[in-house]
Scaffold this active site. Structure first.
Site, PDB file in Angstrom:
ATOM      1  N   VAL A  69      22.116 112.675  18.015  1.00 23.03           N
ATOM      2  CA  VAL A  69      21.528 111.743  18.970  1.00 23.03           C
ATOM      3  C   VAL A  69      22.432 110.516  18.996  1.00 23.03           C
ATOM      4  O   VAL A  69      22.604 109.829  17.986  1.00 23.03           O
ATOM      5  CB  VAL A  69      20.082 111.367  18.589  1.00 23.03           C
ATOM      6  CG1 VAL A  69      19.439 110.599  19.736  1.00 23.03           C
ATOM      7  CG2 VAL A  69      19.265 112.612  18.270  1.00 23.03           C
ATOM      8  N   ILE A  70      23.062 110.299  20.160  1.00 25.30           N
ATOM      9  CA  ILE A  70      24.071 109.247  20.276  1.00 25.30           C
ATOM     10  C   ILE A  70      23.552 108.185  21.243  1.00 25.30           C
ATOM     11  O   ILE A  70      23.136 108.511  22.364  1.00 25.30           O
ATOM     12  CB  ILE A  70      25.404 109.853  20.755  1.00 25.30           C
ATOM     13  CG1 ILE A  70      25.865 110.905  19.724  1.00 25.30           C
ATOM     14  CG2 ILE A  70      26.459 108.767  20.942  1.00 25.30           C
ATOM     15  CD1 ILE A  70      27.093 111.694  20.131  1.00 25.30           C
ATOM     16  N   PHE A 110      22.408 119.823  22.892  1.00 25.28           N
ATOM     17  CA  PHE A 110      22.808 118.517  23.429  1.00 25.28           C
ATOM     18  C   PHE A 110      23.900 117.915  22.528  1.00 25.28           C
ATOM     19  O   PHE A 110      23.783 117.960  21.307  1.00 25.28           O
ATOM     20  CB  PHE A 110      21.585 117.593  23.460  1.00 25.28           C
ATOM     21  CG  PHE A 110      21.654 116.480  24.467  1.00 25.28           C
ATOM     22  CD1 PHE A 110      20.987 116.570  25.677  1.00 25.28           C
ATOM     23  CD2 PHE A 110      22.397 115.336  24.198  1.00 25.28           C
ATOM     24  CE1 PHE A 110      21.043 115.540  26.611  1.00 25.28           C
ATOM     25  CE2 PHE A 110      22.453 114.305  25.122  1.00 25.28           C
ATOM     26  CZ  PHE A 110      21.776 114.411  26.333  1.00 25.28           C
ATOM     27  N   ARG A 157      31.204 112.185  10.954  1.00 24.01           N
ATOM     28  CA  ARG A 157      30.180 112.756  10.070  1.00 24.01           C
ATOM     29  C   ARG A 157      29.934 114.243  10.318  1.00 24.01           C
ATOM     30  O   ARG A 157      28.992 114.813   9.793  1.00 24.01           O
ATOM     31  CB  ARG A 157      28.864 111.975  10.254  1.00 24.01           C
ATOM     32  CG  ARG A 157      28.966 110.545   9.742  1.00 24.01           C
ATOM     33  CD  ARG A 157      27.875 109.629  10.280  1.00 24.01           C
ATOM     34  NE  ARG A 157      27.956 108.299   9.680  1.00 24.01           N
ATOM     35  CZ  ARG A 157      28.854 107.367  10.033  1.00 24.01           C
ATOM     36  NH1 ARG A 157      29.747 107.615  10.988  1.00 24.01           N
ATOM     37  NH2 ARG A 157      28.859 106.184   9.426  1.00 24.01           N
ATOM     38  N   PHE A 183      16.562 117.188   7.665  1.00 24.99           N
ATOM     39  CA  PHE A 183      16.911 116.330   8.802  1.00 24.99           C
ATOM     40  C   PHE A 183      18.442 116.218   8.891  1.00 24.99           C
ATOM     41  O   PHE A 183      19.039 115.240   8.467  1.00 24.99           O
ATOM     42  CB  PHE A 183      16.259 114.956   8.596  1.00 24.99           C
ATOM     43  CG  PHE A 183      16.412 114.008   9.748  1.00 24.99           C
ATOM     44  CD1 PHE A 183      15.969 114.329  11.017  1.00 24.99           C
ATOM     45  CD2 PHE A 183      17.016 112.761   9.550  1.00 24.99           C
ATOM     46  CE1 PHE A 183      16.110 113.434  12.077  1.00 24.99           C
ATOM     47  CE2 PHE A 183      17.162 111.862  10.606  1.00 24.99           C
ATOM     48  CZ  PHE A 183      16.709 112.206  11.871  1.00 24.99           C
ATOM     49  N   ALA A 198      17.511 117.539  20.497  1.00 28.05           N
ATOM     50  CA  ALA A 198      16.876 117.169  19.226  1.00 28.05           C
ATOM     51  C   ALA A 198      15.363 117.039  19.357  1.00 28.05           C
ATOM     52  O   ALA A 198      14.627 117.247  18.393  1.00 28.05           O
ATOM     53  CB  ALA A 198      17.484 115.859  18.721  1.00 28.05           C
ATOM     54  N   PHE A 199      14.911 116.694  20.544  1.00 27.55           N
ATOM     55  CA  PHE A 199      13.469 116.536  20.756  1.00 27.55           C
ATOM     56  C   PHE A 199      12.727 117.856  20.520  1.00 27.55           C
ATOM     57  O   PHE A 199      11.548 117.859  20.140  1.00 27.55           O
ATOM     58  CB  PHE A 199      13.216 116.037  22.191  1.00 27.55           C
ATOM     59  CG  PHE A 199      11.833 115.534  22.443  1.00 27.55           C
ATOM     60  CD1 PHE A 199      11.436 114.288  21.981  1.00 27.55           C
ATOM     61  CD2 PHE A 199      10.917 116.296  23.157  1.00 27.55           C
ATOM     62  CE1 PHE A 199      10.152 113.817  22.211  1.00 27.55           C
ATOM     63  CE2 PHE A 199       9.639 115.838  23.399  1.00 27.55           C
ATOM     64  CZ  PHE A 199       9.252 114.595  22.926  1.00 27.55           C
ATOM     65  N   GLU A 200      13.404 118.983  20.747  1.00 32.84           N
ATOM     66  CA  GLU A 200      12.776 120.300  20.587  1.00 32.84           C
ATOM     67  C   GLU A 200      12.879 120.833  19.151  1.00 32.84           C
ATOM     68  O   GLU A 200      12.293 121.880  18.831  1.00 32.84           O
ATOM     69  CB  GLU A 200      13.417 121.316  21.552  1.00 32.84           C
ATOM     70  CG  GLU A 200      12.996 121.175  22.999  1.00 32.84           C
ATOM     71  CD  GLU A 200      13.571 119.953  23.702  1.00 32.84           C
ATOM     72  OE1 GLU A 200      14.745 119.642  23.479  1.00 32.84           O
ATOM     73  OE2 GLU A 200      12.814 119.292  24.454  1.00 32.84           O
ATOM     74  N   HIS A 255      16.252 106.042  25.904  1.00 35.61           N
ATOM     75  CA  HIS A 255      15.959 107.447  25.613  1.00 35.61           C
ATOM     76  C   HIS A 255      16.302 107.778  24.154  1.00 35.61           C
ATOM     77  O   HIS A 255      15.568 108.494  23.488  1.00 35.61           O
ATOM     78  CB  HIS A 255      16.781 108.336  26.567  1.00 35.61           C
ATOM     79  CG  HIS A 255      16.207 109.700  26.765  1.00 35.61           C
ATOM     80  ND1 HIS A 255      14.952 109.915  27.287  1.00 35.61           N
ATOM     81  CD2 HIS A 255      16.716 110.937  26.516  1.00 35.61           C
ATOM     82  CE1 HIS A 255      14.720 111.213  27.336  1.00 35.61           C
ATOM     83  NE2 HIS A 255      15.775 111.851  26.874  1.00 35.61           N
TER      84      HIS A 255
HETATM   85  N1  INI Z   1      19.029 115.138  22.914  1.00 35.96           N
HETATM   86  C1  INI Z   1      19.874 115.117  21.853  1.00 35.96           C
HETATM   87  O1  INI Z   1      19.885 116.060  21.050  1.00 35.96           O
HETATM   88  N2  INI Z   1      20.721 114.053  21.669  1.00 35.96           N
HETATM   89  C2  INI Z   1      20.725 112.983  22.522  1.00 35.96           C
HETATM   90  O2  INI Z   1      21.544 112.051  22.303  1.00 35.96           O
HETATM   91  C3  INI Z   1      19.852 112.993  23.634  1.00 35.96           C
HETATM   92  N3  INI Z   1      19.835 111.867  24.551  1.00 35.96           N
HETATM   93  O3  INI Z   1      20.406 110.799  24.236  1.00 35.96           O
HETATM   94  O4  INI Z   1      19.263 111.929  25.623  1.00 35.96           O
HETATM   95  C4  INI Z   1      18.989 114.116  23.824  1.00 35.96           C
HETATM   96  N4  INI Z   1      18.143 114.192  24.855  1.00 35.96           N
HETATM   97  C5  INI Z   1      17.487 115.411  25.254  1.00 35.96           C
HETATM   98  C6  INI Z   1      16.198 115.656  24.485  1.00 35.96           C
HETATM   99  O5  INI Z   1      16.464 116.046  23.146  1.00 35.96           O
HETATM  100  C7  INI Z   1      15.356 116.778  25.104  1.00 35.96           C
HETATM  101  O6  INI Z   1      16.065 117.985  25.074  1.00 35.96           O
HETATM  102  C8  INI Z   1      14.950 116.469  26.564  1.00 35.96           C
HETATM  103  O7  INI Z   1      14.409 115.180  26.705  1.00 35.96           O
HETATM  104  C9  INI Z   1      13.897 117.520  27.053  1.00 35.96           C
HETATM  105  O8  INI Z   1      12.724 117.470  26.227  1.00 35.96           O
END
Ligand code: INI
Length: 176
Positions: free
Chosen positions: A98-99, A39, A144, A130, A73-75, A105
């Site tokens: 993550v922006i 992402f 950055r 991190f 990033a969530f994964e 979200h």
């Molecule tokens: N994932 C990111 O790595 N950066 C983001 O800015 C972001 N936003 O803003 O939505 C993002 N979302 C996806 C998330 O990490 C998961 O992949 C998704 O929700 C499935 O679990």
């Protein structure tokens, strides 16, 4: 590439007092895993470039590194946990961007990612770094990730090597 002198280079041994321990910035005996989120890959690819560059410069050869991709990033915490628990890596570097957008979200993704990664390192005693940018806009993220404010991917590898080497010393240290 811009570097942050206060972060890079060896820890300041000359200012250390007897009995203080630091981790050296020498990766030649380490095996490091890097997990990169897809992402916002216009940013995360730049973080990964910085990480590769620093892995090379700290002596971590190709057979002592692994790079894995996750969707976002969530994964990152789940992949970091699997790698840390494998026992094969001295540290796991996690890269993401993550922006902040129009919705909430951002807060969930950034918060869960940070707390998940911290939990993994405390549960496994393997350093989990991190290397995730959390910014208001893309410009701040580009600054950055190899722009005028350094490269978080590069800095994260330095942090991984220093912390892994410090842990080795802490575990083997006998107080005098
Ligand atoms: N994932 C990111 O790595 N950066 C983001 O800015 C972001 N936003 O803003 O939505 C993002 N979302 C996806 C998330 O990490 C998961 O992949 C998704 O929700 C499935 O679990």
């Amino acid at each position: 590439m811009a570097e942050a002198p206060h972060r890079l280079g060896d820890p300041p041994d000359s200012r250390q007092r007897p009995g203080e321990l630091t981790g050296k910035h020498d990766g030649s005996s380490l095996t490091i895993a890097v997990v990169c989120a897809r992402f916002n890959d216009e940013v995360t690819l730049r973080l990964l470039e910085g990480a590769y560059d620093r892995l090379d410069r700290l002596g971590i050869t190709e057979d002592h590194r692994l790079v894995a991709w996750v969707p976002g990033a969530f994964e990152l915490p789940l992949a970091a946990k699997a790698l840390a628990e494998s026992g094969r890596y001295d540290a796991v570097v996690c890269l993401g961007a993550v922006i902040r957008g129009e919705t909430s979200h951002y807060d969930f993704v950034a918060g869960e990612c940070a707390s998940g990664l911290q939990r993994v390192q405390l549960d496994t005693c393997v350093p989990v770094i991190f290397g995730v940018l959390t910014t208001e806009n893309i410009g701040q993220a580009l600054d950055r990730s190899g722009g005028k404010l350094g490269n978080k991917g590069d800095e994260s590898v330095v942090t991984a090597v220093e912390t892994a080497n410090l842990l080795t010393r802490l575990k083997g240290h006998t107080p005098v």
